[in-house]
Design a protein around this motif. Structure first.
Motif, PDB file in Angstrom:
ATOM      1  N   SER A  34       0.837  -1.196   0.000  1.00 25.37           N
ATOM      2  CA  SER A  34       0.000   0.000   0.000  1.00 25.37           C
ATOM      3  C   SER A  34       0.872   1.246   0.000  1.00 25.37           C
ATOM      4  O   SER A  34       1.997   1.243   0.498  1.00 25.37           O
ATOM      5  N   ASP A  35       0.350   2.297  -0.585  1.00 28.30           N
ATOM      6  CA  ASP A  35       0.994   3.604  -0.523  1.00 28.30           C
ATOM      7  C   ASP A  35      -0.065   4.631  -0.150  1.00 28.30           C
ATOM      8  O   ASP A  35      -1.223   4.306   0.128  1.00 28.30           O
ATOM      9  N   GLU A  36       0.323   5.883  -0.127  1.00 33.45           N
ATOM     10  CA  GLU A  36      -0.593   6.931   0.327  1.00 33.45           C
ATOM     11  C   GLU A  36      -1.774   7.129  -0.615  1.00 33.45           C
ATOM     12  O   GLU A  36      -2.817   7.620  -0.205  1.00 33.45           O
ATOM     13  N   GLN A  37      -1.643   6.733  -1.880  1.00 32.51           N
ATOM     14  CA  GLN A  37      -2.695   7.007  -2.848  1.00 32.51           C
ATOM     15  C   GLN A  37      -3.863   6.034  -2.735  1.00 32.51           C
ATOM     16  O   GLN A  37      -5.011   6.408  -2.923  1.00 32.51           O
ATOM     17  N   ASP A  38      -3.579   4.767  -2.475  1.00 34.44           N
ATOM     18  CA  ASP A  38      -4.648   3.768  -2.496  1.00 34.44           C
ATOM     19  C   ASP A  38      -4.927   3.182  -1.120  1.00 34.44           C
ATOM     20  O   ASP A  38      -5.331   2.035  -0.996  1.00 34.44           O
ATOM     21  N   VAL A  39      -4.692   3.938  -0.058  1.00 31.97           N
ATOM     22  CA  VAL A  39      -4.985   3.444   1.296  1.00 31.97           C
ATOM     23  C   VAL A  39      -6.482   3.248   1.469  1.00 31.97           C
ATOM     24  O   VAL A  39      -6.945   2.213   1.981  1.00 31.97           O
ATOM     25  N   ASN A  40      -7.276   4.209   1.020  1.00 30.22           N
ATOM     26  CA  ASN A  40      -8.731   4.093   1.157  1.00 30.22           C
ATOM     27  C   ASN A  40      -9.275   2.927   0.337  1.00 30.22           C
ATOM     28  O   ASN A  40     -10.203   2.227   0.763  1.00 30.22           O
ATOM     29  N   THR A  41      -8.701   2.728  -0.840  1.00 27.98           N
ATOM     30  CA  THR A  41      -9.147   1.608  -1.682  1.00 27.98           C
ATOM     31  C   THR A  41      -8.866   0.280  -1.008  1.00 27.98           C
ATOM     32  O   THR A  41      -9.720  -0.624  -0.992  1.00 27.98           O
ATOM     33  N   LEU A  42      -7.671   0.144  -0.452  1.00 28.55           N
ATOM     34  CA  LEU A  42      -7.319  -1.112   0.224  1.00 28.55           C
ATOM     35  C   LEU A  42      -8.202  -1.335   1.449  1.00 28.55           C
ATOM     36  O   LEU A  42      -8.597  -2.478   1.734  1.00 28.55           O
ATOM     37  N   ASN A  43      -8.490  -0.281   2.186  1.00 28.41           N
ATOM     38  CA  ASN A  43      -9.385  -0.430   3.345  1.00 28.41           C
ATOM     39  C   ASN A  43     -10.779  -0.863   2.916  1.00 28.41           C
ATOM     40  O   ASN A  43     -11.427  -1.686   3.581  1.00 28.41           O
ATOM     41  N   LEU A  44     -11.247  -0.321   1.785  1.00 32.22           N
ATOM     42  CA  LEU A  44     -12.571  -0.698   1.276  1.00 32.22           C
ATOM     43  C   LEU A  44     -12.597  -2.166   0.865  1.00 32.22           C
ATOM     44  O   LEU A  44     -13.542  -2.910   1.195  1.00 32.22           O
ATOM     45  N   LEU A  45     -11.554  -2.609   0.163  1.00 35.04           N
ATOM     46  CA  LEU A  45     -11.494  -4.012  -0.258  1.00 35.04           C
ATOM     47  C   LEU A  45     -11.319  -4.935   0.941  1.00 35.04           C
ATOM     48  O   LEU A  45     -11.822  -6.070   0.931  1.00 35.04           O
ATOM     49  N   HIS A  46     -10.615  -4.456   1.960  1.00 31.86           N
ATOM     50  CA  HIS A  46     -10.443  -5.276   3.165  1.00 31.86           C
ATOM     51  C   HIS A  46     -11.771  -5.458   3.902  1.00 31.86           C
ATOM     52  O   HIS A  46     -12.106  -6.566   4.355  1.00 31.86           O
ATOM     53  N   LYS A  47     -12.560  -4.376   4.007  1.00 26.54           N
ATOM     54  CA  LYS A  47     -13.866  -4.489   4.656  1.00 26.54           C
ATOM     55  C   LYS A  47     -14.819  -5.372   3.850  1.00 26.54           C
ATOM     56  O   LYS A  47     -15.692  -6.036   4.418  1.00 26.54           O
ATOM     57  N   SER A  48     -14.642  -5.364   2.535  1.00 25.30           N
ATOM     58  CA  SER A  48     -15.504  -6.193   1.691  1.00 25.30           C
ATOM     59  C   SER A  48     -15.117  -7.661   1.717  1.00 25.30           C
ATOM     60  O   SER A  48     -15.864  -8.492   1.190  1.00 25.30           O
ATOM     61  N   GLY A  49     -13.982  -8.001   2.307  1.00 27.52           N
ATOM     62  CA  GLY A  49     -13.568  -9.393   2.387  1.00 27.52           C
ATOM     63  C   GLY A  49     -12.880  -9.896   1.133  1.00 27.52           C
ATOM     64  O   GLY A  49     -12.818 -11.119   0.920  1.00 27.52           O
ATOM     65  N   LEU A  50     -12.344  -8.989   0.329  1.00 28.77           N
ATOM     66  CA  LEU A  50     -11.654  -9.401  -0.892  1.00 28.77           C
ATOM     67  C   LEU A  50     -10.160  -9.541  -0.688  1.00 28.77           C
ATOM     68  O   LEU A  50      -9.512 -10.324  -1.381  1.00 28.77           O
ATOM     69  N   ILE A  51      -9.562  -8.771   0.205  1.00 30.76           N
ATOM     70  CA  ILE A  51      -8.143  -8.876   0.519  1.00 30.76           C
ATOM     71  C   ILE A  51      -8.003  -8.962   2.033  1.00 30.76           C
ATOM     72  O   ILE A  51      -8.922  -8.627   2.786  1.00 30.76           O
ATOM     73  N   ARG A  52      -6.841  -9.406   2.447  1.00 30.99           N
ATOM     74  CA  ARG A  52      -6.537  -9.554   3.864  1.00 30.99           C
ATOM     75  C   ARG A  52      -5.114  -9.063   4.117  1.00 30.99           C
ATOM     76  O   ARG A  52      -4.270  -9.061   3.205  1.00 30.99           O
TER      77      ARG A  52
END
Length: 420
Positions: A34-52
């Protein structure tokens, strides 16, 4: 399909399609940083159960469910194992560890990465399965098995959960986590060692949680059985009251001739099926009634301790007093050292006897000679090595080594005299 919301499914599919490049990189390369640009995207995918989250901070992997689906669609061999037996899980992990070790030693980098991904998925799936299992059991205890309504079903569910938890604990206790460190008994990479160490650390943390859940289940089962017993007693009491309506009021009570006149003209008593808590005049009786109905814990009476008085006297402070004649023996040794000459104990006694008598200090010659000899024996080894003691006396008749001493002479040793 009843029970599913189509909008939620559509939202999940839109997220997969919108972030397809990100998910594809995580699937192909094993993890993404992760970097500063896609932190929100990664958090969204993590809450959706797509990444861990991965072991390394700031890195993410595709979840096991999504990866299993992609493996089947891509016709790729899957590392999924049924986590029904921890012994089989440990054996499966050990097999992957051996494959990874052989591939690493043979410097087959691609195969080693594949086995490392399999190991990561298997360890995470094991931890995730057990963690979800414990969370479900904890939720069932906290909610008092709220998914069923009757007490009998609650007790049955509690017994079933308790049996499952005890079997799971027995199964986990048969595994020694220290044996997992044998998988690291070679020059393994740090990433592999970190995964095994984290698994052992998690394993040591999960056992106390499971024991605590079992204890709470036992307490919950006891309470449910107690509540069921009380409910059964209340049902029996209600059944008894229905069969014996002795306390029912007669509707023609006001017309009875034996009713007092004061009650005939009094206002009717309002009968309600509940207590009106807004009335302040019944507040105190209501509180007393509630307190009396509450079941108080049976407290065993505290035993009165047998006490006895202890008398003591303060410690008397006594100042240390030096013995007068021991000071005189010190003066005798000082004379020997200062004047570098031999001093007779008897001569020293005759010289200072009058001065001692003036100070009301009296000692016999025999005791004085014995005191000088005793003080010489109490000197340190270094002091005794510097001084010689000569005993003047004669042998006792009839003995071989017994002497009757008449004087003691203290002098410096020859080597001390020469150095002085």
């Amino acid at each position: 399909m009843a029970g599913f919301d189509s909008s939620q499914v559509a939202t999940l599919l839109r997220q997969i399609g919108a972030y397809n490049d990100l998910l594809a990189n995580a699937y192909v390369y094993g993890s993404i940083a992760s970097d500063e640009q896609d932190v929100n995207t990664l958090n969204l995918l993590h809450k959706s159960g797509l990444i861990r989250p991965d072991d390394s901070p700031g890195e993410y992997r595709v979840t096991t469910d999504l990866k299993r689906m992609l493996n089947r669609l891509m016709r790729k061999q899957t590392s999924y194992r049924q986590l029904t037996d921890m012994g089989k899980v440990i054996e499966a992990i050990e097999e992957v560890v051996k494959d990874y070790q052989l591939a690493t030693i043979a410097k087959e980098q691609e195969d080693a990465e594949y086995y490392l991904d399999q190991l990561d998925d298997l360890l995470y799936e094991t931890k995730d399965s057990l963690n979800n299992n414990l969370e479900n059991m904890h939720f069932a205890i906290v909610s008092q098995f709220g998914f069923v309504s009757s007490l009998s079903n609650k007790i049955r569910q509690n017994e079933r959960y308790l049996s499952h938890a005890q079997k799971l604990l027995n199964e986990l206790q048969q595994i020694d986590p220290q044996d997992c460190y044998e998988w690291l008994d070679w020059l393994c990479p740090n990433e592999f060692a970190r995964k095994i160490s984290n698994f052992v650390y998690w394993y040591n943390q999960i056992l106390p949680k499971l024991r605590l859940i079992i204890d709470n289940m036992r307490i919950s089962l006891f309470r449910l059985r107690r509540d069921e017993k009380q409910a059964s007693q209340l049902r029996n009491m209600a059944r008894f009251l229905r069969k014996h309506p002795e306390f029912d009021l007669d509707e023609q009570l006001f017309e009875l001739p034996n009713l007092p006149e004061q009650l005939k003209y009094s206002p009717p008593m309002p009968l309600l099926s509940y207590v009106d808590t807004k009335k302040t005049d019944i507040e105190q009786p209501l509180l007393e009634l509630i307190q009396s109905l509450r079941k108080q814990a049976v407290v065993s009476p505290i035993k009165v301790r047998t006490t006895s008085e202890v008398s003591f006297e303060p410690i008397e402070k006594i100042s240390a007093e030096e013995d007068f004649f021991e000071e005189q023996t010190e003066l005798l040794f000082e004379r020997v050292i200062i004047n570098n000459c031999a001093v007779s104990a008897l001569g020293f006694y005759q010289e200072f006897q009058n001065i001692w008598l003036e100070k009301s200090q009296v000692i016999a010659p025999k005791e004085w000679i014995e005191l000088v000899f005793s003080c010489y024996c109490k000197l340190t080894n270094a002091q005794q090595n510097a001084l010689n003691i000569k005993m003047k006396g004669m042998a006792v008749t009839g003995t071989t080594h017994n002497y009757s001493y008449s004087d003691v002479v203290i002098e410096l040793k020859p080597e001390i005299k020469a150095s002085a």
